[in-house]
Design a protein around this motif. Structure first.
Motif, PDB file in Angstrom:
ATOM      1  N   THR A  52     -73.069  99.432  46.783  1.00 60.13           N
ATOM      2  CA  THR A  52     -74.707 100.758  46.371  1.00 60.13           C
ATOM      3  C   THR A  52     -74.016 101.803  47.569  1.00 60.13           C
ATOM      4  O   THR A  52     -73.674 101.288  48.879  1.00 60.13           O
ATOM      5  N   ASP A  73     -73.925  98.893  41.684  1.00 64.50           N
ATOM      6  CA  ASP A  73     -73.777  97.289  40.698  1.00 64.50           C
ATOM      7  C   ASP A  73     -75.285  96.779  40.319  1.00 64.50           C
ATOM      8  O   ASP A  73     -76.045  97.206  40.686  1.00 64.50           O
ATOM      9  N   TYR A 101     -72.996  94.511  36.821  1.00 70.21           N
ATOM     10  CA  TYR A 101     -72.938  96.180  35.501  1.00 70.21           C
ATOM     11  C   TYR A 101     -72.456  97.087  36.990  1.00 70.21           C
ATOM     12  O   TYR A 101     -73.352  96.403  38.202  1.00 70.21           O
ATOM     13  N   PHE A 102     -71.607  98.453  36.697  1.00 68.42           N
ATOM     14  CA  PHE A 102     -71.417  98.945  38.020  1.00 68.42           C
ATOM     15  C   PHE A 102     -71.118 100.843  37.001  1.00 68.42           C
ATOM     16  O   PHE A 102     -71.447 100.864  36.317  1.00 68.42           O
ATOM     17  N   PRO A 154     -68.494  93.273  40.521  1.00 66.89           N
ATOM     18  CA  PRO A 154     -69.208  94.762  41.418  1.00 66.89           C
ATOM     19  C   PRO A 154     -70.017  94.282  42.284  1.00 66.89           C
ATOM     20  O   PRO A 154     -70.516  93.525  41.620  1.00 66.89           O
ATOM     21  N   PHE A 186     -73.462 105.453  43.440  1.00 68.64           N
ATOM     22  CA  PHE A 186     -72.917 104.103  42.682  1.00 68.64           C
ATOM     23  C   PHE A 186     -73.681 102.748  42.784  1.00 68.64           C
ATOM     24  O   PHE A 186     -73.878 102.840  44.292  1.00 68.64           O
ATOM     25  N   LYS A 228     -64.567 100.836  39.736  1.00 71.42           N
ATOM     26  CA  LYS A 228     -65.908 100.234  38.183  1.00 71.42           C
ATOM     27  C   LYS A 228     -64.430 100.241  37.523  1.00 71.42           C
ATOM     28  O   LYS A 228     -65.140  99.276  36.537  1.00 71.42           O
ATOM     29  N   SER A 237     -71.944 104.501  38.535  1.00 74.69           N
ATOM     30  CA  SER A 237     -71.252 105.954  38.978  1.00 74.69           C
ATOM     31  C   SER A 237     -71.920 107.223  38.740  1.00 74.69           C
ATOM     32  O   SER A 237     -71.208 107.398  37.012  1.00 74.69           O
TER      33      SER A 237
END
Length: 898
Positions: A303, A394, A399-400, A300, A392, A294, A402
Motif C-alpha cells: 500500500t 492490494d 488483487y493488486f 500481493p 498502489f 503487479k 496501481s
C-alpha cells in the motif's frame, strides 16, 4: 371529486347535523390524501411516504443484527484473508522449478541454532559466514554449467559515513556476494537482491532477517538449477552489518567491484516474524517497478499509505534501502516481514514462530520478482523510465491495483467533484418530489452537513480522548497483549461519536414536507461531502494516500447514481438496499487496510519510546478505519425503530471494555515470550578525569533506556529492586552527553528519558581497553592544535568529542562534512574480523592560541556485548519478571579533558 361535492351539497339540508359532520370530515381527509399525490406516476406523496416509513422501519432488535453482520463479515472474510498463506512446497516438488519452502526451512533451522549474530562476535563473523559459504558451495556444485556462471566473493570492507546525528564507522565487516549470470551474457546492468545475516544482541534472528536470508539461498538455488533464460546478471548480497546500523550495505555500494553495475534493487528485511511480507517502499520515482510487482508477485501485499508513513521517519526502523538509494542511483522495491513484531529484536525471534507457509509466501513472491526483473528492459537505463511516484494497493491480498500519481490526482479530484455534483442533483430531486423550494432543501442540507462535521470530529476525537485519559493515568498499551480490546475502547466510541449527532438531529427535526427517508439520505450525503473536501485537501497537499478516500467515495457515488436513475431514490427506504450492498466493498477494503496497520504498529508501540503517547496513534488509526469503513453504514441504524437502543449498547460495551482494560489483568500489556516488555540497560562503570589527569568522579550503576511509554512502572512490585532509579535529564545539563555511555544514535536521541540506578559495588568489566593521547602539536599558525589519539576497541565502541565554546574543530580523521553539524560529536565505531585499535586525530582552532588550558572533552565507551557481566549483575538480571526481555551487557565509560 367535483361530482362528490355536488352530491353532498344536495344532501346538506336533508341530513342530520351529526351524520353530515362525520361524512364531511372523512371527505376532507380523503381529498387531502389524494391531492398530495405528485404528478409523477408511481411516487408517493411526502405525507404518504411518512406514513409508509413509520410502518416500514424495522424492529429495534434488527438494528443489532445489522451491526453484527458487519462485525461477522470482518472476522469471516477480512481476518482469514489477511493471514492467508499458500501451501508449502516440499522436496518432491523440486523438479518443477519452484520455490521449495521445506529446503529453506531446513536452512533456517541451522541458521537459528547459531544463536545471536552481533557484528564482531564469533557467531556473526565466523559461524554464520562459514554456514552461508558452505550452503553456497553446495549450490555452486549443482549449477547448470551449460546455462549459468556463478561467482562467490567474500568482501571484507571498512569505511564511514554520516548517519543521523553520528559518524557511523566500520572496520572489516563482511559481505557475502554472489553473482549469477546467464552463459555468455552481454548485459552490463545487474539486478541486486539484498538482505542481512547479522542480528541485534540476544536475538537468534530467525525472523530479522534469517527468513529473508534463506529465501535468497533458495531463490539462488532454484534460479541456478532450472533451465530458463534471463537477460541480466543477478547479484545476491548477504550483508553482515545491517543492525549496526546499515554499515555493510554502505561498504558494498561504495566499494564493491560489482556495485556500480547494479541498477535495480530488491531489498528484503523484517520487522516481524512468520506472516506475509509487505511492499512498503518503491522507486523512488519509478512507477514501472510497481507494474513489475503487479505482474509478478503471486501474493500481493502492499500500500502507498505504508510507504508514506514509513518515509515520515516517525517509525523506529530503517533498512538498507535507504543507503542504496542515497549513495547510488539504485532504484527498487523494499519488502519486509511485518506480522508478529512482538518478537522482533528479542531472544524470542526463533525458528518455531515462523511457519513453513510463511517462507513459501515470501519465496514465491521473491522468485517471481527476480525472474521478472532480471528480464526487464528497463534495467539498461532506469533513469529513462523515471516518471514520478505511483499509487498502489492490494485488495485483500487477492488483487493488486496501481496507477501513476498524476492519474491519481485526476481521479481524486474527479471523484470528489462527481460526488458534490450528484449530491446537488439528489438535493434538487428531493426538493422536487417534496414540493418545496430548492433553497429550503439546501438550507436544511447545510444544517445536516454541520451535524455530520460534528459527527466526524466526534468519531475521530472520542477514541483519542480515551487514549489520552488512559495515558494520563499511566495505563497506556492496554491493547498490547489483548488486541481485541481495541474494538471496545476505540472502535465502539468512534461509532458512538459518528452516529450520535445524526441520531439527535433525526430525533428532533420534524418536517411535514420532507420525508424521514430523504433526510436520512442527506445525512449520508453530508458524510460524503466531508470526505470529498478531505480528499481534495489531502490531494492538494500531495499525499498519494488520498486514494483511500477516493475509492471509498466511488462506492458511494455508484449506489447514488443507481438510485437517481431509478425511482428508488424517492421510494422510502428503498435506496438503502443498494447502499448496503455496494458498501460491502469499501467496508472490506478499509477494515483490511487499517487492520494491517494496527497489526504492524500495535507491536511496534512496544519500542516506540517514552516521549510519545503511542495510544494516540493507535486510537487515531482505529477511528479513521471506523469512519471510512462504517461512515455510510452507521447512520442506517435510524432505519430501525428505537435506534437509541443501539447507542446505549455501544456506550455500554465501551464502558465495559474501558473497565476491563483499566482494572483487570486483560489490560496488562505484557506476557512472557509472546508480548514482552523490552528492557535494555547497560552495566556501567564511569570514570571522569580532570585536565591534570586526576579522577574527579567514579561510580557504577545500571543505565536504562526503556522502550515503551510505561517505562519502569510495570516492574514495580516485582523482585527486580529498582529503588533509587532516577532520570538522567539533570545530568545532561552538567556533562557531555549526560556523562553516560549512550550506545547508539537511538540512545542519544532518547537520552533525556534515560534512567540511572546507582550501584555501590563497582561494575567489573571484562577488560579496560586503553585510550591514550599520542601527540599534542601546535601547528604553524599558532592558533590550531593537533591531538593524536589511539584507542583499543571492543566490537562496539563510541567516542564523544565536545570542543569548548571558544574552540572549533577544523579537521580530523572522520568525514569532514560532519564538522559543525553537532555541538557534541558522536563517533560510532564497530569492527568485524579485524579488531585493530582506532587511531585518529583532531585539529582544534582557538582564536587566542592559548593551549595550556582545557580546549575539549573526549568521552570513550567500550561495550562488551554478549558478556553477562559480573556475579552481582547476573543476579540482578535474574530478578526481573518473565515478561521482561532484557538486553544488557557491561560497559566502561571514561571522560577526559584535554
Amino acid at each position: 371529486m367535483m361530482r362528490l361535492r355536488e352530491i353532498t351539497s344536495q344532501l346538506d339540508c336533508s341530513c342530520p347535523t351529526e351524520m353530515w359532520g362525520a361524512l364531511r370530515t372523512r371527505l376532507d381527509s380523503f381529498e387531502s390524501e389524494i391531492s398530495d399525490e405528485p404528478v409523477e406516476a408511481g411516487l408517493l406523496s411526502p405525507k404518504n411516504a411518512r406514513k409508509q416509513e413509520q410502518t416500514s422501519r424495522g424492529p429495534w432488535y434488527m438494528a443489532s443484527g445489522f451491526l453484527l453482520f458487519w462485525l461477522l463479515l470482518f472476522f469471516a472474510v477480512v481476518v482469514p484473508l489477511f493471514y492467508r498463506l499458500p501451501a508449502a512446497m516440499t522436496i518432491e516438488d523440486a523438479s518443477k522449478g519452484v520455490f521449495i519452502a521445506e529446503r529453506a526451512q531446513g536452512n533456517l533451522y541451522e541458521f537459528d541454532k547459531i544463536g545471536p549474530k552481533v557484528v564482531g562476535s564469533d557467531g556473526n563473523e565466523n559461524k554464520t559466514v562459514q554456514f552461508l559459504l558452505k550452503e553456497l558451495a553446495l549450490i555452486e556444485a549443482n549449477v547448470l554449467d551449460e546455462y549459468f556462471d556463478i561467482e562467490i566473493d567474500l568482501q571484507i570492507v571498512s569505511g564511514s559515513y554520516i548517519h543521523w546525528t553520528m559518524v557511523n564507522m566500520y572496520q572489516a565487516v563482511q559481505n557475502i556476494v554472489v553473482k549469477l549470470s546467464p552463459k555468455n551474457s552481454t548485459s552490463d546492468t545487474y539486478l541486486l537482491v539484498n538482505s542481512h545475516f547479522d542480528s541485534k544482541p540476544t536475538s537468534p534472528s530467525a525472523g530479522d532477517a534469517g527468513q529473508m536470508v534463506v529465501t535468497i539461498l533458495e531463490v539462488l538455488r532454484v534460479m541456478s538449477s532450472t533451465k530458463q533464460t534471463f537477460e541480466h546478471p543477478i547479484v545476491f548480497l548477504l550483508n553482515g552489518a545491517e543492525e549496526n546500523p546499515l554499515q555493510a550495505s554502505h561498504g558494498f555500494i561504495t566499494q564493491h567491484k560489482w556495485a556500480s553495475k547494479c541498477t535495480v534493487l530488491i531489498n528484503l528485511d523484517a520487522a516481524g516474524s512468520g506472516g506475509r511480507e509487505i511492499l512498503f517502499q518503491t522507486g523512488p520515482n519509478h512507477p514501472w517497478l510497481v507494474n513489475y510487482y503487479k505482474a509478478n508477485a503471486k501474493h500481493p501485499f502492499a500500500t502507498t499509505m505504508a510507504e508514506e508513513i514509513f518515509q515520515t521517519g516517525i517509525l523506529p526502523s530503517d533498512t538498507d534501502f535507504t543507503i542504496f538509494t542515497k549513495y547510488s542511483k539504485l532504484v527498487g522495491l523494499d519488502i519486509a516481514q511485518c506480522i508478529n513484531g512482538y518478537t522482533y529484536h528479542t531472544k524470542y525471534d526463533r525458528f518455531d514462530v515462523i511457519p513453513r507457509t510463511s517462507i513459501q509466501n515470501t519465496g514465491e513472491n521473491v522468485l517471481s520478482l527476480v525472474r521478472g526483473l532480471s528480464n526487464a528492459t528497463e534495467l539498461h537505463d532506469p533513469e529513462a523510465y523515471a516518471s514520478g511516484h505511483a499509487v498502489f494497493f492490494d485488495v485483500l491480498g487477492l488483487y493488486f491495483i496501481s496507477y501513476s500519481q498524476s492519474t491519481g490526482v485526476i481521479l481524486n479530484y474527479a471523484v470528489a467533484g462527481a460526488t458534490i455534483v450528484l449530491i446537488f442533483v439528489s438535493v434538487w430531486r428531493t426538493a422536487s418530489v417534496s414540493n418545496v423550494s430548492t433553497g429550503h432543501i439546501v438550507g436544511l442540507f447545510i444544517l445536516i452537513l454541520v451535524v455530520q462535521i460534528i459527527g466526524f470530529v466526534l468519531g475521530l476525537g472520542m477514541p483519542v480522548v480515551v487514549a489520552y485519559l488512559f495515558d494520563m493515568y499511566g495505563l497506556s498499551l492496554t491493547y498490547f497483549a489483548t488486541p481485541a480490546l481495541m474494538i471496545g475502547i476505540y472502535v465502539f466510541p468512534s461509532l458512538l461519536g459518528l452516529s450520535l449527532p445524526s441520531f439527535i438531529y433525526m430525533k428532533l427535526q420534524r418536517s411535514e414536507k420532507i420525508s424521514f427517508a430523504h433526510q436520512l439520505q442527506m445525512v449520508l450525503h453530508g458524510h460524503a461531502i466531508v470526505l470529498a473536501i478531505l480528499g481534495i485537501g489531502i490531494t492538494y497537499y500531495g499525499l498519494r494516500s488520498a486514494y483511500v478516500i477516493t475509492w471509498t467515495l466511488i462506492f458511494y457515488v455508484v449506489p447514488l447514481t443507481i438510485n437517481l436513475l431509478t425511482t428508488l431514490h424517492d421510494r422510502g427506504f428503498s435506496w438503502t438496499g443498494v447502499v448496503k450492498i455496494v458498501q460491502i466493498v469499501p467496508f472490506l477494503y478499509n477494515s483490511y487496510l487499517f487492520y494491517t496497520f494496527l497489526v504492524i504498529l500495535s507491536a511496534m508501540m512496544g519500542r516506540f519510546g517514552r516521549s510519545t503517547n503511542p495510544d494516540l496513534i493507535i486510537s487515531a488509526l482505529n477511528a479513521l478505519g471506523t469512519i471510512l469503513a462504517m461512515g455510510f453504514l452507521i447512520p442506517l441504524i435510524n432505519v430501525f425503530r428505537r435506534p437509541s437502543m443501539i447507542l446505549f449498547a455501544l456506550l455500554a460495551v465501551s464502558a465495559l471494555s474501558i473497565y476491563t482494560a483499566s482494572s483487570t489483568q486483560l489490560g496488562f500489556p505484557y506476557r512472557p515470550k509472546t508480548n514482552v516488555e523490552r528492557v535494555p540497560y547497560l552495566q556501567v562503570r564511569r570514570t571522569f578525569y580532570e585536565y591534570d589527569g586526576s579522577v574527579s568522579k567514579e561510580d557504577s550503576g545500571y543505565l536504562f533506556n526503556f522502550q515503551d511509554r510505561r517505562g519502569p512502572a510495570p516492574l514495580k512490585g516485582t523482585k527486580a529492586n529498582l529503588t533509587g532509579l532516577v532520570g538522567i535529564e539533570a545530568d545532561c545539563a552538567k556533562y557531555m552527553m549526560c556523562g553516560y555511555p549512550l550506545y547508539d544514535h537511538r540512545w542519544v536521541k532518547n537520552r533525556l528519558k534515560g534512567m540511572w540506578l546507582p550501584r555501590e559495588t563497582p561494575v567489573e568489566t571484562p577488560s579496560v581497553p586503553t585510550f591514550e593521547l599520542l601527540n599534542k602539536t601546535v601547528l604553524e599558525d599558532g592558533k590550531t592544535v593537533r591531538f593524536e589519539f589511539r584507542a583499543e576497541v571492543t566490537d562496539h565502541t563510541s567516542v564523544f568529542i565536545q570542543p569548548y565554546e571558544d574552540v572549533a574543530v577544523t579537521n580530523w580523521s572522520f568525514p569532514i562534512d560532519y564538522i559543525g553539524q553537532q555541538t557534541t560529536y558522536h563517533i560510532y565505531f564497530a569492527h568485524g574480523k579485524d579488531n585493530t585499535a582506532l587511531s585518529f586525530f583532531i585539529e582544534l582552532y582557538k582564536p587566542d592560541g592559548d593551549f595550556d588550558v582545557p580546549v575539549c572533552q573526549v568521552g570513550v565507551s567500550h561495550h562488551f556485548i554478549g558478556d553477562e557481566g559480573d556475579e552481582l549483575s547476573q543476579k540482578f538480571a535474574k530478578s526481573f519478571p518473565s515478561y521482561a526481555a532484557l538486553v544488557q551487557w557491561p560497559t566502561s565509560y571514561r571522560q577526559f579533558t584535554y
